[in-house]
Design a protein around this motif. Structure first.
Motif, PDB file in Angstrom:
ATOM      1  N   ASN A   1     -13.836 -24.367  -0.771  1.00 62.69           N
ATOM      2  CA  ASN A   1     -12.813 -23.695   0.047  1.00 62.69           C
ATOM      3  C   ASN A   1     -12.851 -22.188  -0.160  1.00 62.69           C
ATOM      4  O   ASN A   1     -11.844 -21.565  -0.509  1.00 62.69           O
ATOM      5  CB  ASN A   1     -11.426 -24.245  -0.283  1.00 62.69           C
TER       6      ASN A   1
ATOM      7  N   THR B   1     -18.060 -15.087   5.914  1.00 62.74           N
ATOM      8  CA  THR B   1     -18.449 -16.486   6.119  1.00 62.74           C
ATOM      9  C   THR B   1     -17.527 -17.358   5.291  1.00 62.74           C
ATOM     10  O   THR B   1     -17.485 -17.234   4.061  1.00 62.74           O
ATOM     11  CB  THR B   1     -19.904 -16.732   5.684  1.00 62.74           C
ATOM     12  N   THR B   2     -16.757 -18.207   5.958  1.00 61.52           N
ATOM     13  CA  THR B   2     -15.922 -19.160   5.237  1.00 61.52           C
ATOM     14  C   THR B   2     -16.700 -20.476   5.110  1.00 61.52           C
ATOM     15  O   THR B   2     -17.514 -20.815   5.973  1.00 61.52           O
ATOM     16  CB  THR B   2     -14.592 -19.406   5.958  1.00 61.52           C
ATOM     17  N   PHE B   3     -16.432 -21.217   4.045  1.00 63.92           N
ATOM     18  CA  PHE B   3     -17.197 -22.438   3.814  1.00 63.92           C
ATOM     19  C   PHE B   3     -16.350 -23.459   3.065  1.00 63.92           C
ATOM     20  O   PHE B   3     -15.352 -23.130   2.421  1.00 63.92           O
ATOM     21  CB  PHE B   3     -18.470 -22.127   3.011  1.00 63.92           C
ATOM     22  N   ASP B   4     -16.802 -24.713   3.158  1.00 60.84           N
ATOM     23  CA  ASP B   4     -16.175 -25.795   2.401  1.00 60.84           C
ATOM     24  C   ASP B   4     -16.766 -25.892   0.995  1.00 60.84           C
ATOM     25  O   ASP B   4     -16.037 -26.068   0.022  1.00 60.84           O
ATOM     26  CB  ASP B   4     -16.363 -27.136   3.116  1.00 60.84           C
TER      27      ASP B   4
ATOM     28  N   SER C   1     -22.122 -25.225   3.033  1.00 61.33           N
ATOM     29  CA  SER C   1     -21.777 -26.084   4.165  1.00 61.33           C
ATOM     30  C   SER C   1     -20.374 -25.767   4.660  1.00 61.33           C
ATOM     31  O   SER C   1     -19.491 -25.390   3.879  1.00 61.33           O
ATOM     32  CB  SER C   1     -21.872 -27.566   3.776  1.00 61.33           C
ATOM     33  N   SER C   2     -20.205 -25.923   5.964  1.00 62.50           N
ATOM     34  CA  SER C   2     -18.901 -25.735   6.608  1.00 62.50           C
ATOM     35  C   SER C   2     -18.911 -26.532   7.899  1.00 62.50           C
ATOM     36  O   SER C   2     -19.956 -27.047   8.309  1.00 62.50           O
ATOM     37  CB  SER C   2     -18.646 -24.250   6.882  1.00 62.50           C
TER      38      SER C   2
ATOM     39  N   ASN D   1     -24.554 -24.857   8.279  1.00 65.61           N
ATOM     40  CA  ASN D   1     -25.115 -25.267   6.998  1.00 65.61           C
ATOM     41  C   ASN D   1     -26.265 -24.326   6.687  1.00 65.61           C
ATOM     42  O   ASN D   1     -26.940 -23.834   7.596  1.00 65.61           O
ATOM     43  CB  ASN D   1     -25.617 -26.713   7.051  1.00 65.61           C
TER      44      ASN D   1
END
Length: 266
Positions: free
Chosen positions: A125, A158-161, A182-183, A187
């Motif tokens: 997150n 860049t937001t990501f999981d 990854s998001s 990827n």
């Protein structure tokens, strides 16, 4: 500083319920301040020290886990830490950091250029400030289709999981071979290095859209370089040109097949 101190054989000192609080202000500190609230149990010998468990509030971050200096002469450390939230340069999120490092250098000289060991980093997150990876996916697709690239949306980040990277540290440079991110949108995988002495980064990524079925939206080459504080990203134009030529050839082949088919069935 407060603690319950117990001396044991072999010059071992146990500090139970260790509590340390500091409030520092000055230039060079994050946002000009450093607030520390540390709690844990420490074991100290003439050549080693360990805090386990460790609970540390560092400014706005809550850090937990264990930290050990196993050899003061080599500054050998082992650590397994969780930081929520984690903030380092342009990277933020909830992080788990594991590893071991040594810095066999005299205390009077800089240690970074002799830093060696291994580090594993997982961030959930999170966000990386300064580079918008989805923008480069959209730009590459526009170039392949000979269209005008769309404007950047979502800010320069860049937001990501999930983000994972493990590093082999050699003389202050961290080498990586398993970077992945990854998001719901993109990827990416890649490899590269971070030079902590020079504060520079050099990475090569293959980025893919997670929302498009377009074959050209997969494995788009992106290079990241520059300083850690202000990295720059650029598409690999040679490989993008190859994709453009391949796309154009497939279009021409498709047109030729359609024309031939229409003539055959007139």
């Amino acid at each position: 500083l407060s603690s319950n101190i117990t001396m044991q054989p072999s010059n071992t000192c146990l500090l139970q319920n260790l509590n340390l609080k500091t409030n520092l202000r000055g230039d060079g500190l994050p946002q000009g301040k450093l607030n520390i609230n540390l709690n844990g149990n420490a074991t100290i010998t003439p050549n080693s020290a360990e805090i386990n468990p460790l609970n540390l509030k560092l400014n706005a971050s809550q850090v937990s886990g264990n930290l050990a200096v196993t050899d003061f002469t080599r500054m050998a450390t082992n650590f397994n830490l969780k930081a929520q939230p984690f903030n380092y340069d342009n990277l933020s999120g909830n992080a788990t950091i594991k590893g071991n490092l040594t810095a066999a250098t005299p205390a009077t000289t800089p240690a970074l250029n002799q830093l060696n060991g291994n580090i594993s980093l997982d961030v959930n997150n999170g966000a990386y400030q300064g580079i918008n990876i989805p923008f480069f996916v959209n730009t590459a697709l526009a170039l392949i289709d000979k269209q005008t690239p769309p404007p950047m949306t979502g800010g320069n980040q860049t937001t990501f999981d999930n983000l994972h990277a493990s590093f082999s540290m050699k003389n202050g440079t961290a080498y990586n071979q398993d970077f992945r991110i990854s998001s719901p949108i993109i990827n990416a995988t890649g490899s590269g290095n971070i030079n902590l002495v020079a504060q520079t980064i050099s990475f090569g990524l293959l980025i893919s859209s997670a929302t498009s079925n377009n074959i050209y939206a997969q494995n788009i080459p992106l290079n990241i370089s520059g300083t850690l504080s202000k990295p720059t990203a650029s598409l690999d134009t040679t490989q993008i040109l190859q994709k453009v030529l391949k796309n154009e050839a497939q279009k021409q082949l498709g047109n030729a097949i359609n024309e031939l088919t229409s003539k055959l069935f007139q």
